[in-house]
Motif scaffolding. Structure first.
Motif, PDB file in Angstrom:
ATOM      1  N   SER A  87      33.567  39.828  42.629  1.00  0.00           N
ATOM      2  CA  SER A  87      32.846  39.136  41.565  1.00  0.00           C
ATOM      3  C   SER A  87      33.570  37.899  41.058  1.00  0.00           C
ATOM      4  CB  SER A  87      32.599  40.097  40.396  1.00  0.00           C
ATOM      5  OG  SER A  87      33.834  40.552  39.843  1.00  0.00           O
ATOM      6  N   GLN A  88      34.841  37.712  41.438  1.00  0.00           N
ATOM      7  CA  GLN A  88      35.639  36.585  40.948  1.00  0.00           C
ATOM      8  C   GLN A  88      35.915  35.523  42.004  1.00  0.00           C
ATOM      9  OE1 GLN A  88      39.177  37.376  38.415  1.00  0.00           O
ATOM     10  NE2 GLN A  88      38.901  39.500  39.041  1.00  0.00           N
ATOM     11  N   ILE A  89      35.905  35.904  43.260  1.00  0.00           N
ATOM     12  CA  ILE A  89      36.456  35.052  44.314  1.00  0.00           C
ATOM     13  C   ILE A  89      35.560  33.862  44.625  1.00  0.00           C
ATOM     14  CG2 ILE A  89      35.440  36.124  46.376  1.00  0.00           C
ATOM     15  CD1 ILE A  89      38.548  36.287  47.283  1.00  0.00           C
ATOM     16  N   VAL A  90      36.168  32.762  45.072  1.00  0.00           N
ATOM     17  CA  VAL A  90      35.431  31.555  45.436  1.00  0.00           C
ATOM     18  C   VAL A  90      35.846  31.131  46.841  1.00  0.00           C
ATOM     19  CG1 VAL A  90      35.282  30.846  43.012  1.00  0.00           C
ATOM     20  CG2 VAL A  90      37.123  29.946  44.451  1.00  0.00           C
ATOM     21  N   PHE A 125      29.006  30.680  43.202  1.00  0.00           N
ATOM     22  CA  PHE A 125      30.241  31.388  42.886  1.00  0.00           C
ATOM     23  C   PHE A 125      30.664  31.046  41.464  1.00  0.00           C
ATOM     24  CE2 PHE A 125      30.018  31.246  47.444  1.00  0.00           C
ATOM     25  CZ  PHE A 125      30.521  32.472  47.852  1.00  0.00           C
ATOM     26  N   PRO A 126      31.421  31.938  40.803  1.00  0.00           N
ATOM     27  CA  PRO A 126      31.751  31.741  39.398  1.00  0.00           C
ATOM     28  C   PRO A 126      32.493  30.437  39.117  1.00  0.00           C
ATOM     29  CG  PRO A 126      32.715  33.799  40.258  1.00  0.00           C
ATOM     30  CD  PRO A 126      31.984  33.173  41.358  1.00  0.00           C
ATOM     31  N   SER A 165      27.560  28.099  52.824  1.00  0.00           N
ATOM     32  CA  SER A 165      26.425  28.658  52.078  1.00  0.00           C
ATOM     33  C   SER A 165      26.361  28.078  50.674  1.00  0.00           C
ATOM     34  CB  SER A 165      26.553  30.184  52.014  1.00  0.00           C
ATOM     35  OG  SER A 165      26.504  30.756  53.305  1.00  0.00           O
ATOM     36  N   GLU A 166      27.529  27.931  50.052  1.00  0.00           N
ATOM     37  CA  GLU A 166      27.588  27.334  48.717  1.00  0.00           C
ATOM     38  C   GLU A 166      27.185  25.861  48.761  1.00  0.00           C
ATOM     39  OE1 GLU A 166      31.009  27.299  45.355  1.00  0.00           O
ATOM     40  OE2 GLU A 166      31.436  26.092  47.141  1.00  0.00           O
ATOM     41  N   PRO A 175      26.132  41.211  40.174  1.00  0.00           N
ATOM     42  CA  PRO A 175      27.352  40.554  40.681  1.00  0.00           C
ATOM     43  C   PRO A 175      27.811  41.204  41.980  1.00  0.00           C
ATOM     44  CG  PRO A 175      27.541  41.046  38.333  1.00  0.00           C
ATOM     45  CD  PRO A 175      26.302  41.735  38.809  1.00  0.00           C
ATOM     46  N   PRO A 176      28.430  40.434  42.870  1.00  0.00           N
ATOM     47  CA  PRO A 176      28.897  41.003  44.145  1.00  0.00           C
ATOM     48  C   PRO A 176      29.855  42.171  43.933  1.00  0.00           C
ATOM     49  CG  PRO A 176      29.033  38.617  44.169  1.00  0.00           C
ATOM     50  CD  PRO A 176      28.735  39.005  42.761  1.00  0.00           C
TER      51      PRO A 176
END
Length: 290
Positions: free
Chosen positions: A43-46, A149-150, A141-142, A79-80
């Motif tokens: 949920s945090q990773i970019v 992503f956060p 994808s982003e 969230p993932p």
């Protein structure tokens, strides 16, 4: 006042846990895609960050292994909760990892390091060699606006291309995943068994010299150091911004052992050692002293 010794990407917010293996698939020759249930990290990773993993019950190897995050997996709008990594089974840890069973646990800590910049461009070229394609599925994808992503923007590229080189077709991993994400594929092999028989830097030079090249092109790169150095030279000659993700071997992943230092040029023109796990792994290619 922030301490001058404090790096922006210290692992202050990293989580350390035992993650459950939820999938493990062979996707190319000796190449596996591993999925882990690790919501605190997923949920945090970019894109561009990595995790360290270590197998339960083994002291050889004693240290963990750094692996770039390939993809995060969410259930609907939640969230993932899961993340995937891709690796080649060739050392002690990765060979054992290839034999792991669904439901087993793995020690994991992250997210670690910095991420790729989100800079608007017409064409994002992701140059990869060997296993260096692993951070680019999430990034592409982003960039195309298919995933967010956060704390980051998405949809900052009109087009994304994976320029991917391997020795032979049997080693090309994850092509279906990239195609499904809308990412163009430009493939190179040493033996000509897939795509163009060429090295990635040479193929990149051809793309950047094309008369129809997008006016706003950016390159990101990950793979063997000699390949990244040559890609950096090609981009510098073409006047194209280039960012690299270094694959320097790591021991701790959190900046305390200084085993992963790289020479990075400072604003005054002098170079200093920077820890790949903390100040990196992503650096401006022009700042790296190869």
């Amino acid at each position: 006042m922030t301490s001058p010794l404090h790096a922006q990407h210290y692992a202050d917010c990293a989580a350390s846990l035992r993650a459950v293996v939820t999938a493990s698939d062979l996707i190319a020759e000796k190449t596996y895609r591993l999925r882990l249930h690790a919501p605190e990290i997923a949920s945090q990773i970019v894109p561009g960050q990595f995790v360290m993993i270590r197998l339960d019950g083994f002291n050889d190897p004693l240290i963990g292994r750094a692996l770039a995050v390939y993809r995060v997996v969410a259930n609907g709008d939640q969230p993932p909760e899961e993340l995937e990594v891709v690796y080649i089974a060739k050392g002690k840890l990765t060979t054992r990892l290839a034999r792991i069973q669904i439901g087993q646990h793995i020690g994991i800590w992250g997210p670690l390091g910095n991420g790729f910049p989100t800079v608007e461009c017409e064409h994002l070229i992701m140059a990869a060699g060997g296993i260096g394609q692993t951070p680019f599925l999430a990034l592409g994808s982003e960039a195309l606006g298919r995933e967010s992503f956060p704390g980051r923007t998405s949809g900052y590229a009109a087009r994304a291309t994976l320029l991917y080189g391997v020795r032979s077709a049997s080693l090309a991993a994850g092509l279906d995943d990239f195609a499904a994400a809308g990412i163009d594929l430009d493939l190179c092999t040493d033996d000509g068994s897939l795509g163009t028989q060429a090295l990635v830097p040479d193929r990149l030079a051809t793309l950047l010299a094309a008369p129809d090249r997008a006016a706003s092109t950016r390159v990101v790169c990950c793979g063997p150091e000699i390949m990244m150095e040559r890609v950096a030279e090609v981009c510098a000659a073409a006047g194209v911004p280039c960012t690299v993700s270094l694959e320097t071997p790591m021991a701790c992943g959190i900046g305390i052992c200084f085993s992963c230092v790289a020479k990075v040029r400072q604003a005054d023109g002098e170079w200093d050692y920077k820890r790949t796990c903390v100040e990196g792994p992503v650096f401006d290619a022009a700042s790296v002293v190869w």
